[in-house]
Each structure stands twice: as C-alpha cells, then as structure tokens.
Design an enzyme around this catalytic site. Structure first.
Site, PDB file in Angstrom:
ATOM      1  N   CYS A 178     -13.209  -4.194   4.811  1.00 56.26           N
ATOM      2  CA  CYS A 178     -12.655  -4.937   5.946  1.00 56.26           C
ATOM      3  C   CYS A 178     -11.984  -6.210   5.437  1.00 56.26           C
ATOM      4  O   CYS A 178     -12.605  -7.009   4.735  1.00 56.26           O
ATOM      5  CB  CYS A 178     -13.755  -5.294   6.937  1.00 56.26           C
ATOM      6  N   ASP A 223      -3.325   1.259   6.950  1.00 58.80           N
ATOM      7  CA  ASP A 223      -2.493   0.931   5.790  1.00 58.80           C
ATOM      8  C   ASP A 223      -2.286  -0.578   5.670  1.00 58.80           C
ATOM      9  O   ASP A 223      -2.257  -1.121   4.567  1.00 58.80           O
ATOM     10  CB  ASP A 223      -1.143   1.645   5.884  1.00 58.80           C
ATOM     11  N   CYS A 240     -14.037  -9.496   7.375  1.00 56.83           N
ATOM     12  CA  CYS A 240     -15.396  -9.920   7.035  1.00 56.83           C
ATOM     13  C   CYS A 240     -15.866  -9.404   5.681  1.00 56.83           C
ATOM     14  O   CYS A 240     -16.889  -9.852   5.171  1.00 56.83           O
ATOM     15  CB  CYS A 240     -16.376  -9.482   8.121  1.00 56.83           C
ATOM     16  N   CYS A 285     -13.716  -1.929  11.812  1.00 57.66           N
ATOM     17  CA  CYS A 285     -14.865  -2.424  11.052  1.00 57.66           C
ATOM     18  C   CYS A 285     -16.152  -2.200  11.840  1.00 57.66           C
ATOM     19  O   CYS A 285     -16.247  -2.548  13.017  1.00 57.66           O
ATOM     20  CB  CYS A 285     -14.680  -3.898  10.720  1.00 57.66           C
ATOM     21  N   GLU A 298      -0.994  -1.301  -5.886  1.00 60.98           N
ATOM     22  CA  GLU A 298      -2.141  -0.509  -6.301  1.00 60.98           C
ATOM     23  C   GLU A 298      -1.884   0.044  -7.688  1.00 60.98           C
ATOM     24  O   GLU A 298      -0.780   0.493  -7.965  1.00 60.98           O
ATOM     25  CB  GLU A 298      -2.334   0.683  -5.363  1.00 60.98           C
ATOM     26  N   CYS A 318     -17.839  -6.249  12.069  1.00 66.31           N
ATOM     27  CA  CYS A 318     -17.280  -7.324  12.881  1.00 66.31           C
ATOM     28  C   CYS A 318     -16.358  -6.831  13.991  1.00 66.31           C
ATOM     29  O   CYS A 318     -15.879  -7.619  14.799  1.00 66.31           O
ATOM     30  CB  CYS A 318     -16.540  -8.341  12.009  1.00 66.31           C
ATOM     31  N   ASP A 347       0.854  -1.183   0.000  1.00 67.27           N
ATOM     32  CA  ASP A 347       0.000   0.000   0.000  1.00 67.27           C
ATOM     33  C   ASP A 347       0.892   1.236   0.000  1.00 67.27           C
ATOM     34  O   ASP A 347       1.779   1.358   0.847  1.00 67.27           O
ATOM     35  CB  ASP A 347      -0.903  -0.003   1.240  1.00 67.27           C
TER      36      ASP A 347
HETATM   37 ZN   LIG Z   1     -15.249  -6.621   9.408  1.00 67.60          ZN
END
Ligand SMILES: [Zn+2]
Length: 393
Positions: free
Chosen positions: A328, A357, A331, A347, A261, A350, A177
């Site tokens: 996330c 990063d 999840c 998140c 990226e 979850c 990243d």
């Molecule tokens: Zn999550």
C-alpha cells in the site's frame, strides 16, 4: 544508436543491392563455418589469410562478379561480431538467413547532399542511390550499413552518438509501472498505451494468414501474400517504435529522476515454458502475457530511456519490482489480498483504494527516491543502472 535513412533505389538498382546482400551473407556464413571448425592445435586462419582466401575464391567463380569491397567488409563485420562475443557484450554470431538478415556494409561511403530533403549514396557496382534526409546526417559518416526489411524497404544506417536532449531541470520525479493493460503507467496517474493493431488490421492479417496457409509453397501468389503480411507487420513495428521514441523523449524532458522496475524481460519471456526436467506451470497463460510484454516493447523503452537520460543528466533508477503491486502506497501494509483484481488496489489495513498500476508506480517512485537519498547516483549511469533491494519487507 544508429541514424537510419530510407533508401529509394531505382528499379534497376534493386538487383545489384540484393546481389550484395547475398554475397555478404555467403561470405559471413563461410567465415562462421570456418570459426565453428576450430579445434585445438588447428588454428583458424587470421584476417590476412582469410582475405587472401577470399581473393583466391573470387578468381574464376561467381563471387568474382560481385563487389570485392562488400565481400571483404563482410569478413571484417564478422570479426567485429566475433570480438563482441568474446568481449561478452553480444551474443555469439549466428548464421545469416536469406530473407531475414538482409544487409551489407560499405566502408568510406560517399554521401552527396542534393538539397534539404534528398541525398545520394555511392554503393559499389550499383552507383548512386537516392536517400531521403529525414534528419541531418551525422558528420564524418565512415561506415554505412545498408539493409532490406521483409516489407521490401531499403535503409542505410550510420552509427552516431545519441544527440543531447535540451532540457531545464524540473525538480520532478516519476515512477513507471510496466503493464499489460496500459504499456506504461506513471505515478502521476497517466496511462500510456502503445499503439496496437486496429480491428480492421487484425482482421486483414488473419485473412492473409489463412490465405497463406492454403497457397502452394514457392508460388508467386504465396510470395505476394507473404509480402503483404510483412508490410502490415512493418507498419505496426514502426508505430510502436515511434511511440517509444516520443514517450521516452517527453519523460526525459519532464523529469529529473525516473524510477523503473528492474524487470528482466528476457528472462520472463524465456522462463514460461521451462525445461524438460522442470516444466513451467501455467504455460498457456504466461505465453499470452509474454506476448503482450514483447509486443509492448518494454525493454526497448527502457533502453531508449537510459540512452537519452545519459545525455542530459537525468537519473534512471531500476528498483526491484518485488511486492510493488501488493504494497500500500499510503500506509505500507503489504499482503496479496490488497490486490482486489487486475485493475483495482484496495488496502486491507487503511482502506486506501486506487488503480492498481498507479499504486505500483507510486511504490516504484518511492523506492527510487530512497535509493538516491541513500547517496545513490545523482546522475544517470546509462544502460547499467543502479540496482536496489526489495521495496517492502
Ligand atoms: Zn494502506
């Protein structure tokens, strides 16, 4: 890539080298002017005709005192640049400016090795110039380009293929990243920082720039201040280049697959100000970010990563960066509120909390692995890498 070596001309040789730079620039700019004057029905002179014109111009003018081979080579150099532009691989040739694009080419350059560390290079009309061998010379060095940077250092470069990087497959993959706080964050949780100017150097730079503003244009003292600023900036650029070379080599050694990226850095830098009809928003803030992106040389890092990966079968996958910072990694829940602030990811679904990063780098890795699993490249494709669709819906 180019193999570059530092040149150490004797004090009485510098004048000759500067003269060659001036001649090459003058001839290049003339050729560019000629090409710009092209109109349908009035063709520009071809290489043979121009070469004859140059020989004629050399008779009885100051050009005649310079090196004919350096001047002729500048014409060929220009033809190459024009061809590259037509071929669509390079930008249109630009005017060469004094003090900015100082350099000239020497064809069939003679290099003589003195010992393990030093060699000499024969430059027309200047003689043998000492050259420091920081790495082995490529075999069969035909064309050499001699350049001077703003800090007054001379270099010679030869084009050579990227040397193969020795590695054994590790079976590991990584996502990278690009950030502003850390230059690169890996999915493994490592933060790599490009060297920045120290506080002392930043202070010195500020003082020098203030002094420059007060000094009279064209004065000797002003030139000295300019040279000091150039030396400071050159040192900073050297350190950054060194960081990029070392980082990319170790990444290519450690990982079989590297997902990055697909940021169009150039477009990001250009877009902030917008156009007159569609002015950009948040211009000042973006300018700050852009400066950080440019300073950290992400595009150069990407390029060197691809160059090196191509020599040893490492795959570099460029994935679409959309939503990588809001998705996330545990999840898969994607929303803007997941990003608590610049540094922390939390998140909403979850409760997964991570460094923002690292979370993004993990998403980039997942997207990269998805591409190869779908029958993407198993080998590196070099500079033009595989492109993918957005990572999350
Ligand atoms: Zn999550």
């Amino acid at each position: 890539m180019a193999h570059r070596y530092r040149l150490y001309p004797a004090p009485d040789q510098r004048g000759g080298l500067v003269r060659h730079c001036c001649d090459a620039r003058y001839v290049w700019n003339l050729a560019l002017e000629q090409a710009n004057c092209y109109r349908p029905g009035r063709p520009t002179p071809g290489p043979a005709e121009r070469s004859r014109q140059l020989a004629e111009a050399r008779r009885g003018t100051w050009l005649g005192e310079g090196s004919s081979s350096v001047q002729q080579q500048a014409l060929r150099d220009f033809d190459q640049a024009l061809g590259n532009w037509w071929g669509g691989t390079h930008r249109r040739p630009r005017w060469r400016k004094a003090g900015l694009d100082e350099g000239f080419c020497v064809r069939d350059v003679k290099v003589e090795r003195l010992n393990r560390r030093w060699a000499t290079l024969v430059v027309p009309k200047v003689g043998t110039v000492r050259c420091r061998l920081t790495r082995p010379m490529p075999a069969g060095h035909g064309m050499a380009r001699v350049t001077a940077d703003r800090a007054g250092r001379w270099h010679v470069s030869f084009s050579a293929p990227q040397p193969v990087i020795e590695r054994t497959p590790t079976g590991r993959a990584v996502g990278l990243d690009a950030g502003v706080v850390a230059t690169v964050t890996t999915s493994g949780g490592e933060h790599l920082h490009a060297p920045d100017v120290s506080t002392a150097e930043a202070g010195r730079l500020r003082r020098l720039q203030r002094r420059l503003a007060r000094q009279q244009k064209g004065s000797m003292r002003r030139d000295r201040t300019k040279a000091a600023i150039a030396r400071l900036k050159a040192r900073e650029a050297d350190r950054r280049r060194d960081f990029i070379e070392q980082t990319t080599t170790s990444l290519v050694r450690d990982f079989d697959l590297i997902a990055v990226e697909d940021l169009n850095v150039k477009a990001m830098i250009r877009s902030a100000r917008g156009t007159r009809d569609a002015p950009g928003v948040n211009v000042a803030a973006k300018r700050g970010l852009n400066r950080a992106i440019s300073a950290q040389g992400w595009s150069m890092l990407r390029r060197r990563l691809s160059d090196k990966a191509a020599t040893c079968g490492v795959t570099v996958v460029a994935v679409n960066p959309a939503h990588t910072s809001q998705h996330c990694a545990v999840c898969g829940h994607t929303c803007a509120e997941n990003r608590k602030n610049q540094a922390v990811f939390g998140c909403r679904a979850c409760g997964h909390v991570a460094n923002a990063d690292v979370n993004a780098a993990t998403n980039i890795l997942a997207a990269g692995l998805a591409v190869t699993a779908r029958g993407g490249t198993s080998r590196s494709r070099g500079p033009d890498e595989t492109r993918t669709r957005p990572v999350a819906a």
